[in-house]
Design an enzyme around this catalytic site. Structure first.
Site, PDB file in Angstrom:
ATOM      1  CG  HIS A 207      -0.257   0.420   2.480  1.00  0.00           C
ATOM      2  ND1 HIS A 207       0.549  -0.437   3.190  1.00  0.00           N
ATOM      3  CD2 HIS A 207      -0.229   1.596   3.156  1.00  0.00           C
ATOM      4  CE1 HIS A 207       1.030   0.193   4.251  1.00  0.00           C
ATOM      5  NE2 HIS A 207       0.582   1.423   4.250  1.00  0.00           N
TER       6      HIS A 207
HETATM    7  C1  UD1 Z   1      -2.075   5.910   5.373  1.00  0.00           C
HETATM    8  C2  UD1 Z   1      -0.764   6.484   5.915  1.00  0.00           C
HETATM    9  C3  UD1 Z   1       0.298   5.398   5.932  1.00  0.00           C
HETATM   10  C4  UD1 Z   1      -0.193   4.169   6.669  1.00  0.00           C
HETATM   11  C5  UD1 Z   1      -1.507   3.724   6.068  1.00  0.00           C
HETATM   12  C6  UD1 Z   1      -2.053   2.515   6.795  1.00  0.00           C
HETATM   13  C7  UD1 Z   1      -0.345   8.850   5.399  1.00  0.00           C
HETATM   14  C8  UD1 Z   1       0.432   9.798   4.563  1.00  0.00           C
HETATM   15  N1  UD1 Z   1      -0.251   7.563   5.062  1.00  0.00           N
HETATM   16  O1  UD1 Z   1      -1.849   5.546   4.021  1.00  0.00           O
HETATM   17  O2  UD1 Z   1       1.449   5.896   6.604  1.00  0.00           O
HETATM   18  O3  UD1 Z   1       0.776   3.149   6.545  1.00  0.00           O
HETATM   19  O4  UD1 Z   1      -2.447   4.799   6.149  1.00  0.00           O
HETATM   20  O5  UD1 Z   1      -3.117   1.938   6.115  1.00  0.00           O
HETATM   21  O6  UD1 Z   1      -0.985   9.278   6.344  1.00  0.00           O
HETATM   22  N2  UD1 Z   1      -9.038   4.857   0.959  1.00  0.00           N
HETATM   23  C9  UD1 Z   1     -10.254   4.217   0.950  1.00  0.00           C
HETATM   24  N3  UD1 Z   1     -10.879   4.005   2.147  1.00  0.00           N
HETATM   25  C10 UD1 Z   1     -10.361   4.432   3.323  1.00  0.00           C
HETATM   26  C11 UD1 Z   1      -9.118   5.105   3.320  1.00  0.00           C
HETATM   27  C12 UD1 Z   1      -8.469   5.299   2.141  1.00  0.00           C
HETATM   28  O7  UD1 Z   1     -10.754   3.811  -0.081  1.00  0.00           O
HETATM   29  O8  UD1 Z   1     -10.992   4.183   4.385  1.00  0.00           O
HETATM   30  C13 UD1 Z   1      -8.313   5.033  -0.325  1.00  0.00           C
HETATM   31  C14 UD1 Z   1      -8.602   6.327  -1.040  1.00  0.00           C
HETATM   32  O9  UD1 Z   1      -8.525   6.086  -2.406  1.00  0.00           O
HETATM   33  C15 UD1 Z   1      -7.442   7.184  -0.602  1.00  0.00           C
HETATM   34  C16 UD1 Z   1      -6.308   6.187  -0.533  1.00  0.00           C
HETATM   35  O10 UD1 Z   1      -6.908   4.988  -0.064  1.00  0.00           O
HETATM   36  O11 UD1 Z   1      -7.165   8.236  -1.472  1.00  0.00           O
HETATM   37  C17 UD1 Z   1      -5.157   6.571   0.363  1.00  0.00           C
HETATM   38  O12 UD1 Z   1      -5.634   6.815   1.696  1.00  0.00           O
HETATM   39  P1  UD1 Z   1      -4.749   7.731   2.689  1.00  0.00           P
HETATM   40  O13 UD1 Z   1      -5.415   7.795   4.012  1.00  0.00           O
HETATM   41  O14 UD1 Z   1      -4.416   9.028   2.023  1.00  0.00           O
HETATM   42  O15 UD1 Z   1      -3.383   6.982   2.784  1.00  0.00           O
HETATM   43  P2  UD1 Z   1      -3.048   5.417   2.995  1.00  0.00           P
HETATM   44  O16 UD1 Z   1      -2.463   4.907   1.741  1.00  0.00           O
HETATM   45  O17 UD1 Z   1      -4.197   4.704   3.591  1.00  0.00           O
END
Ligand code: UD1
Length: 362
Positions: A207
Site C-alpha cells: 500500500h
Molecule cells: C495511510 C498512511 C500510511 C499508513 C496507512 C495505513 C499517510 C500519509 N499515510 O496511508 O502511513 O501506513 O495509512 O493503512 O498518512 N481509501 C479508501 N478508504 C479508506 C481510506 C483510504 O478507499 O478508508 C483510499 C482512497 O482512495 C485514498 C487512498 O486509499 O485516497 C489513500 O488513503 P490515505 O489515508 O491518504 O493513505 P493510505 O495509503 O491509507
C-alpha cells in the site's frame, strides 16, 4: 490527568487498542478524536469493536485528499476541539497525516504533545511518513520511543532529553491476540478464496505510495507476486485497488488470490498459519517477526531494523529478485532461527505510556 488521543488510520487504531486499555483501569480522563482519515469499516470501525475501544468522543469525518488538503482539513477541525478540551497531554501516534495534524494543532495552542512511536527513521525523504514523523518529533514535548535504535536517532537529532523508551505498544496487542487465538484454537477467517489454510501460502500486503503510485513499479511488483510458486493471499488495501484500477492492472492473477484487509485477530491468525509474509507495511514486518514468520519487505529500507537480524526480514527493493527471498523457507534458503531477543519490549508498553505521561506531567 486528561489526555486527548488523536488517531485516524488503521495502524493507529491498533496502537490505540493498547493505550485505551491501559487508561481504562485508571482515573485519568482519556478522550479519543478520530480524524476520519480511514473510513471504510474494515480499516476503522472493526478495530473499535475488536479491541473494545469506546466509540470516539469526536469523529471529524475528514476522509481522503491530497496531503495538504487532508492535513489542512484535519488541523482546522482539531483546533476547536483541543481549545475546548484543554488536555494535559495531546497524544499522537505513528507517522500518518493525522499524526502531524494533531501535533501541529496542539503545539500552536501551547498544549503539551506526546508522540507515540517516536524516533523511527527510514532516511528516505520521499516518503510522506518520514516527513510526518520527523516533523512531529521535532515539535513534540515528549517522545515515546519504541526501541533503543529510535532513541539513538532522537539523540542524534538533539532530542535526547525529551525521549524515553517505553517499548512498542504493538507488541501488547500482537501477543495478547496471539495468545487468545492459540488458547481458543480459533479457525481461520477472511482468507481470500483459493487459499487453502492447510497448504503453504504467503500473506501479502502492498500500500505504500512509493510502490502503488508508479504504474511501472506496481506492474512489476504484481508480476513478481503472481509468478511466485506458492499461493499468495493479497489482502488489498483500498489504495492498491484504486491505483490498480486507475492503471488498468489486474490484481487477481497467477499465484495471487485477492482478499480484503482483515480484522486484527484474523490477520494474526493468517500470519500464524502462513509460511511467510511479503509486504511493504511497517506493522506487518514487525508482526511477522513477533509471530516467528519470515518476512520479505518490498522496500529499499526499513524503520524496524531489528527485524533484519538473522534474515527474519529481508529487504527486496528490486521486485524481479523477489522469488528466492519470498520463497526462502521452502526452497533454497533455510528458515531462520526463532528470534531470541526482545528489542520491542515485553508487551506492557501501554501501561508504561500512561506511567510516563503521569511522571512527566508532574
Ligand atoms: C495511510 C498512511 C500510511 C499508513 C496507512 C495505513 C499517510 C500519509 N499515510 O496511508 O502511513 O501506513 O495509512 O493503512 O498518512 N481509501 C479508501 N478508504 C479508506 C481510506 C483510504 O478507499 O478508508 C483510499 C482512497 O482512495 C485514498 C487512498 O486509499 O485516497 C489513500 O488513503 P490515505 O489515508 O491518504 O493513505 P493510505 O495509503 O491509507
Amino acid at each position: 490527568m486528561k489526555v486527548v488521543s488523536i488517531v485516524g488510520a488503521r495502524p493507529q487504531l491498533v496502537k490505540l487498542g493498547a493505550v485505551a486499555q491501559a487508561f481504562a483501569g485508571t482515573e485519568h480522563h482519556h478522550v479519543v478524536v478520530h480524524t476520519g482519515q480511514h473510513y471504510d469499516p474494515e480499516l476503522s470501525d472493526v478495530f473499535f469493536t475488536e479491541f473494545g475501544i469506546p466509540q470516539p468522543d469526536f469523529h471529524l469525518g475528514i476522509g481522503s485528499g491530497s496531503h495538504g488538503a487532508q492535513t489542512g482539513a484535519m488541523l482546522a477541525a482539531i483546533d476547536p476541539i483541543l481549545d475546548a478540551e484543554q488536555p494535559d497531554w495531546v497524544l499522537v501516534y505513528g507517522d500518518t497525516n493525522s499524526t502531524i495534524a494533531g501535533a501541529l494543532s496542539a503545539v500552536k495552542q501551547h498544549l503539551k504533545v506526546a508522540h507515540l512511536e517516536a524516533g523511527l527513521r527510514s532516511f528516505n525523504r520521499r516518503m510522506p511518513e518520514e516527513h510526518n514523523r520527523v516533523l512531529t518529533d521535532h515539535c513534540a514535548d515528549l517522545l515515546l520511543a519504541p526501541t533503543d535504535e529510535a532513541l539513538r536517532h532522537l539523540a542524534n537529532e538533539g532530542l535526547a532529553d525529551r525521549a524515553v523508551n517505553v517499548g512498542d505498544v504493538m507488541v501488547d496487542v500482537c501477543f495478547a491476540t496471539r495468545d487468545r487465538i492459540l488458547a481458543a484454537d480459533r479457525p481461520l477467517a477472511g482468507l481470500p478464496e483459493g487459499i487453502a489454510a492447510d497448504e503453504p501460502f504467503l500473506v501479502a500486503t502492498l500500500h505504500r505510495a512509493e510502490n502503488t503510485d508508479d504504474p511501472e513499479r506496481l506492474a512489476t511488483l504484481l508480476t513478481a507476486l503472481a509468478d511466485l510458486p506458492v499461493p499468495v493471499a493479497l489482502l488489498a488495501h483500498p489504495r492498491l485497488k484504486a491505483k490498480a484500477d486507475q492503471f488498468g492492472l489486474k490484481l487477481d492473477t497467477g499465484a495471487i488470490a485477492v482478499g480484503a484487509p482483515l480484522p486484527y485477530a484474523d490477520l494474526v491468525a493468517a500470519v500464524l498459519a502462513s509460511t511467510g509474509v511479503v509486504t511493504d507495511s511497517g506493522g506487518l514486518q514487525k508482526e511477522a517477526y513477533l509471530l516467528g514468520r519470515p518476512c520479505t519487505t518490498l522496500r529499499t529500507e526499513t524503520e524496524w531494523v531489528e527485524t533484519l537480524e538473522d534474515d527474519w526480514n529481508v529487504l527486496v527493493p528490486d521486485p524481479s529478485a523477489l522469488g528466492p527471498d519470498a520463497w526462502r523457507t521452502l526452497a533454497s534458503r533455510p528458515a531462520p532461527q526463532a528470534p531470541t531477543r526482545t528489542p520491542y519490549g515485553n508487551g506492557r508498553a501501554g501501561a508504561e505510556v500512561v506511567k510516563v505521561l503521569e511522571e512527566r506531567l508532574a
